[in-house]
Design a protein around this motif. Structure first.
Motif, PDB file in Angstrom:
ATOM      1  N   CYS A 293       2.340   6.636   9.285  1.00 29.46           N
ATOM      2  CA  CYS A 293       1.813   7.975   9.556  1.00 29.46           C
ATOM      3  C   CYS A 293       0.308   7.981   9.780  1.00 29.46           C
ATOM      4  O   CYS A 293      -0.241   9.019  10.128  1.00 29.46           O
ATOM      5  N   GLY A 294      -0.350   6.837   9.580  1.00 33.58           N
ATOM      6  CA  GLY A 294      -1.772   6.761   9.882  1.00 33.58           C
ATOM      7  C   GLY A 294      -2.681   7.262   8.782  1.00 33.58           C
ATOM      8  O   GLY A 294      -3.894   7.201   8.916  1.00 33.58           O
ATOM      9  N   LEU A 295      -2.099   7.761   7.690  1.00 34.68           N
ATOM     10  CA  LEU A 295      -2.925   8.220   6.579  1.00 34.68           C
ATOM     11  C   LEU A 295      -3.455   7.025   5.795  1.00 34.68           C
ATOM     12  O   LEU A 295      -2.841   5.966   5.796  1.00 34.68           O
ATOM     13  N   PRO A 296      -4.572   7.208   5.111  1.00 32.59           N
ATOM     14  CA  PRO A 296      -5.061   6.115   4.274  1.00 32.59           C
ATOM     15  C   PRO A 296      -4.100   5.850   3.128  1.00 32.59           C
ATOM     16  O   PRO A 296      -3.534   6.788   2.561  1.00 32.59           O
ATOM     17  N   ALA A 297      -3.893   4.589   2.817  1.00 36.22           N
ATOM     18  CA  ALA A 297      -2.989   4.209   1.737  1.00 36.22           C
ATOM     19  C   ALA A 297      -3.738   3.301   0.780  1.00 36.22           C
ATOM     20  O   ALA A 297      -4.652   2.587   1.169  1.00 36.22           O
ATOM     21  N   SER A 298      -3.356   3.361  -0.499  1.00 40.29           N
ATOM     22  CA  SER A 298      -4.007   2.508  -1.491  1.00 40.29           C
ATOM     23  C   SER A 298      -2.963   1.697  -2.238  1.00 40.29           C
ATOM     24  O   SER A 298      -1.761   1.935  -2.106  1.00 40.29           O
ATOM     25  N   MET A 299      -3.432   0.768  -3.062  1.00 39.30           N
ATOM     26  CA  MET A 299      -2.510  -0.083  -3.815  1.00 39.30           C
ATOM     27  C   MET A 299      -1.959   0.638  -5.041  1.00 39.30           C
ATOM     28  O   MET A 299      -1.028   0.163  -5.668  1.00 39.30           O
ATOM     29  N   ASP A 300      -2.537   1.782  -5.382  1.00 41.99           N
ATOM     30  CA  ASP A 300      -2.103   2.532  -6.564  1.00 41.99           C
ATOM     31  C   ASP A 300      -1.010   3.513  -6.149  1.00 41.99           C
ATOM     32  O   ASP A 300      -1.279   4.531  -5.527  1.00 41.99           O
ATOM     33  N   SER A 301       0.241   3.197  -6.491  1.00 44.52           N
ATOM     34  CA  SER A 301       1.366   4.019  -6.029  1.00 44.52           C
ATOM     35  C   SER A 301       1.331   5.407  -6.627  1.00 44.52           C
ATOM     36  O   SER A 301       1.862   6.352  -6.061  1.00 44.52           O
ATOM     37  N   GLU A 302       0.736   5.560  -7.812  1.00 43.66           N
ATOM     38  CA  GLU A 302       0.723   6.875  -8.453  1.00 43.66           C
ATOM     39  C   GLU A 302      -0.459   7.726  -8.031  1.00 43.66           C
ATOM     40  O   GLU A 302      -0.550   8.887  -8.384  1.00 43.66           O
ATOM     41  N   ASN A 303      -1.366   7.124  -7.305  1.00 44.16           N
ATOM     42  CA  ASN A 303      -2.558   7.871  -6.922  1.00 44.16           C
ATOM     43  C   ASN A 303      -2.996   7.487  -5.517  1.00 44.16           C
ATOM     44  O   ASN A 303      -4.042   6.890  -5.339  1.00 44.16           O
TER      45      ASN A 303
ATOM     46  N   TYR B 212       0.843  -1.194   0.000  1.00 40.38           N
ATOM     47  CA  TYR B 212       0.000   0.000   0.000  1.00 40.38           C
ATOM     48  C   TYR B 212       0.878   1.242   0.000  1.00 40.38           C
ATOM     49  O   TYR B 212       1.958   1.254   0.587  1.00 40.38           O
ATOM     50  N   TYR B 213       0.412   2.269  -0.666  1.00 43.94           N
ATOM     51  CA  TYR B 213       1.160   3.530  -0.749  1.00 43.94           C
ATOM     52  C   TYR B 213       0.292   4.642  -0.176  1.00 43.94           C
ATOM     53  O   TYR B 213      -0.865   4.794  -0.566  1.00 43.94           O
ATOM     54  N   CYS B 214       0.866   5.430   0.731  1.00 46.76           N
ATOM     55  CA  CYS B 214       0.136   6.572   1.262  1.00 46.76           C
ATOM     56  C   CYS B 214       0.648   7.839   0.585  1.00 46.76           C
ATOM     57  O   CYS B 214       1.610   7.811  -0.180  1.00 46.76           O
ATOM     58  N   SER B 215       0.019   8.958   0.855  1.00 45.57           N
ATOM     59  CA  SER B 215       0.400  10.203   0.194  1.00 45.57           C
ATOM     60  C   SER B 215       1.723  10.750   0.738  1.00 45.57           C
ATOM     61  O   SER B 215       2.241  11.724   0.217  1.00 45.57           O
TER      62      SER B 215
ATOM     63  N   ALA C 132      -8.467 -14.159   2.517  1.00 44.40           N
ATOM     64  CA  ALA C 132      -9.004 -12.869   2.940  1.00 44.40           C
ATOM     65  C   ALA C 132      -9.308 -11.987   1.737  1.00 44.40           C
ATOM     66  O   ALA C 132      -8.649 -12.078   0.709  1.00 44.40           O
ATOM     67  N   VAL C 133     -10.309 -11.144   1.881  1.00 44.57           N
ATOM     68  CA  VAL C 133     -10.599 -10.146   0.856  1.00 44.57           C
ATOM     69  C   VAL C 133      -9.684  -8.958   1.129  1.00 44.57           C
ATOM     70  O   VAL C 133      -9.734  -8.354   2.195  1.00 44.57           O
ATOM     71  N   VAL C 134      -8.817  -8.664   0.163  1.00 48.40           N
ATOM     72  CA  VAL C 134      -7.847  -7.586   0.350  1.00 48.40           C
ATOM     73  C   VAL C 134      -8.565  -6.245   0.241  1.00 48.40           C
ATOM     74  O   VAL C 134      -9.196  -5.960  -0.777  1.00 48.40           O
ATOM     75  N   PRO C 135      -8.481  -5.418   1.280  1.00 47.80           N
ATOM     76  CA  PRO C 135      -9.149  -4.109   1.213  1.00 47.80           C
ATOM     77  C   PRO C 135      -8.447  -3.183   0.220  1.00 47.80           C
ATOM     78  O   PRO C 135      -7.241  -3.289   0.013  1.00 47.80           O
ATOM     79  N   GLU C 136      -9.208  -2.282  -0.397  1.00 45.51           N
ATOM     80  CA  GLU C 136      -8.630  -1.377  -1.384  1.00 45.51           C
ATOM     81  C   GLU C 136      -7.774  -0.304  -0.731  1.00 45.51           C
ATOM     82  O   GLU C 136      -6.888   0.255  -1.350  1.00 45.51           O
ATOM     83  N   SER C 137      -8.069   0.011   0.509  1.00 51.11           N
ATOM     84  CA  SER C 137      -7.235   0.994   1.199  1.00 51.11           C
ATOM     85  C   SER C 137      -6.882   0.467   2.579  1.00 51.11           C
ATOM     86  O   SER C 137      -7.567  -0.402   3.128  1.00 51.11           O
TER      87      SER C 137
ATOM     88  N   HIS D 273       3.364  16.910  -3.782  1.00 49.24           N
ATOM     89  CA  HIS D 273       3.739  17.168  -5.176  1.00 49.24           C
ATOM     90  C   HIS D 273       2.606  17.893  -5.901  1.00 49.24           C
ATOM     91  O   HIS D 273       2.837  18.815  -6.662  1.00 49.24           O
ATOM     92  N   LEU D 274       1.401  17.483  -5.616  1.00 48.68           N
ATOM     93  CA  LEU D 274       0.242  18.086  -6.278  1.00 48.68           C
ATOM     94  C   LEU D 274       0.155  19.566  -5.929  1.00 48.68           C
ATOM     95  O   LEU D 274      -0.123  20.402  -6.784  1.00 48.68           O
ATOM     96  N   ALA D 275       0.425  19.895  -4.675  1.00 50.83           N
ATOM     97  CA  ALA D 275       0.370  21.291  -4.248  1.00 50.83           C
ATOM     98  C   ALA D 275       1.401  22.109  -5.016  1.00 50.83           C
ATOM     99  O   ALA D 275       1.126  23.224  -5.448  1.00 50.83           O
ATOM    100  N   TYR D 276       2.585  21.535  -5.205  1.00 49.66           N
ATOM    101  CA  TYR D 276       3.626  22.232  -5.953  1.00 49.66           C
ATOM    102  C   TYR D 276       3.180  22.453  -7.396  1.00 49.66           C
ATOM    103  O   TYR D 276       3.353  23.531  -7.949  1.00 49.66           O
ATOM    104  N   VAL D 277       2.602  21.411  -7.990  1.00 49.73           N
ATOM    105  CA  VAL D 277       2.143  21.525  -9.384  1.00 49.73           C
ATOM    106  C   VAL D 277       1.076  22.608  -9.486  1.00 49.73           C
ATOM    107  O   VAL D 277       1.112  23.459 -10.370  1.00 49.73           O
ATOM    108  N   LYS D 278       0.135  22.588  -8.563  1.00 52.33           N
ATOM    109  CA  LYS D 278      -0.932  23.595  -8.572  1.00 52.33           C
ATOM    110  C   LYS D 278      -0.354  24.993  -8.414  1.00 52.33           C
ATOM    111  O   LYS D 278      -0.764  25.923  -9.084  1.00 52.33           O
TER     112      LYS D 278
END
Ligand SMILES: [Zn+2]
Length: 119
Positions: A61-71, A34-37, A50-55, A84-89
């Motif tokens: 750090c306790g933040l939600p993480a997903s299997m999509d490393s780019e998102n 899992y990848y977090c932000s 087991a059913v693998v949860p999506e997040s 990174h998104l804040a910098y881009v914005k």
């Protein structure tokens, strides 16, 4: 769930003293990353049944993480530092602001010119 637990317990009962119990513990698992932000990578081992949860909550750090490393899922709290998104914005809005400024300057100059002509 209960069925799986019973199966493991059953295999343990039958396991001998030659490390067979350990083999039984390690066998039916799948590792999910899992990848977090915050760009933490967390490997979580699930039973194959087991059913693998999506997040998954990042254990670092306790933040939600997903299997999509780019998102990775966005942080629910205000970030202590910029993502990174804040910098881009920020870059994009800077470029837009510069464009707007150019337009404003051009408009001002054209007005000034026309004003010179009229008055
Ligand atoms: Zn994290």
């Amino acid at each position: 769930m209960a069925g799986g637990g019973n199966a493991i317990r059953g295999s343990r009962v039958g396991a001998g003293p030659m490390g067979e119990a350990e083999r039984g513990d390690a066998a039916p698992r799948q590792a999910v990353t899992y990848y977090c932000s915050h760009e933490h990578r967390s490997m979580v081992a699930f039973s194959i049944e087991a059913v693998v949860p999506e997040s998954w909550d990042c254990p670092k750090c306790g933040l939600p993480a997903s299997m999509d490393s780019e998102n990775p899922p966005p942080a629910p709290k205000i970030e202590p530092y910029k993502t990174h998104l804040a910098y881009v914005k920020e870059r994009r809005s800077d470029a837009e602001a510069a464009g707007i400024l150019d337009e404003a300057v051009a408009l001002l100059r054209s007005r000034r010119k026309s004003g010179d002509v009229v008055f």
